[in-house]
Design an enzyme around this catalytic site. Structure first.
Site, short mmCIF file in Angstrom:
data_model
loop_
_atom_site.label_atom_id
_atom_site.label_comp_id
_atom_site.label_asym_id
_atom_site.label_seq_id
_atom_site.Cartn_x
_atom_site.Cartn_y
_atom_site.Cartn_z
N GLY A 18 0.82 -1.20 0.00
CA GLY A 18 0.00 0.00 0.00
C GLY A 18 0.86 1.26 0.00
N SER A 19 0.37 2.29 0.67
CA SER A 19 0.94 3.63 0.50
C SER A 19 2.34 3.82 1.08
CB SER A 19 0.00 4.67 1.10
OG SER A 19 -1.19 4.76 0.34
N THR A 20 2.84 2.88 1.87
CA THR A 20 4.24 3.00 2.30
C THR A 20 5.17 2.96 1.09
OG1 THR A 20 4.31 0.61 2.71
CG2 THR A 20 3.90 2.04 4.60
N PHE A 21 4.70 2.40 -0.03
CA PHE A 21 5.53 2.29 -1.23
C PHE A 21 5.59 3.59 -2.02
CE2 PHE A 21 7.26 0.05 -4.99
CZ PHE A 21 8.09 -0.86 -4.35
#
Length: 215
Positions: A18-21
């Site tokens: 998800g958005s950690t990437f």
């Protein structure tokens, strides 16, 4: 912990981050000079057709955003527009440079390499999805390694176990010092003003990024 080293989710399980990437796209864009601090991207009020029939949505409607604001608000639409400037080749190279898609070499059994899409699959839709952490797989240890590389100024290190007595080895630089400093400052903004406000610690500077994943 865990009680059995033969079942260790930290190194053996792969998941969509998800958005950690989003930090991969952001670092590439800054390191390559593709996005300036005052460049604005339209959040399309929360829904954008990346190609006819395929829409990207945000959890909240947004208007114009800088890269810092895209990270603070965790806008999928914003980062998908940034990755259009980055392109598939640069995105893939930075993903690998940050340690994704390969084993870290930690001395624990059964480590997963995760999975990155090959360049041939990074179509406009595929690249957009990967920019916000879907359509690829990582291990928790890989995420820790990538963010640790940002925290130490831009050097990816081999992870080491304290009990084995082996020194940590440098793997590679992940970007220029200036780019790493800029991204770190943006991640501080995520904690101070954005979605990661719960990570604030009084008296300390904290940088971080939220992420959600369908499992």
């Amino acid at each position: 912990w865990p009680s059995s080293p033969l079942k260790n989710p930290l190194v053996q399980d792969a998941y969509e981050p998800g958005s950690t990437f989003k930090v991969v796209t952001a670092l590439t864009a800054v390191d390559e000079g593709l996005v300036k601090p005052d460049d604005a991207f339209d959040g399309e009020n929360g829904k954008w057709q990346v190609v006819p029939g395929v829409a990207i949505t945000d959890h909240e409607g947004q208007g114009l955003m800088t890269l810092s604001q895209i990270l603070e608000r965790s806008s999928n639409i914003g980062i998908a527009k940034v990755v259009e400037r980055v392109g598939p080749s640069r995105f893939y190279r930075m993903s690998r440079a940050l340690g994704f898609g390969v084993k870290t070499g930690v001395s624990l059994p059964g480590e997963t390499a995760g999975e990155l899409k090959p360049l041939s699959d990074l179509t406009k839709v595929g690249l957009a999805a990967c920019s916000y952490g879907y359509g690829l797989a990582v291990s928790p240890l890989q995420v820790i390694g990538a963010y640790s590389a940002l925290a130490n100024g831009g050097t990816l290190m081999e992870p080491r176990l304290l009990y084995d007595g082996k020194p940590g080895a440098k793997v590679r630089r992940i970007g220029s010092e200036g780019a790493v400093r800029q991204i770190t400052a943006m991640l501080e903004g995520v904690v101070e003003r954005g979605t990661a406000a719960g990570a604030r610690i009084s008296g300390y500077r904290v940088a971080g990024k939220t992420g959600t994943s369908r499992k």
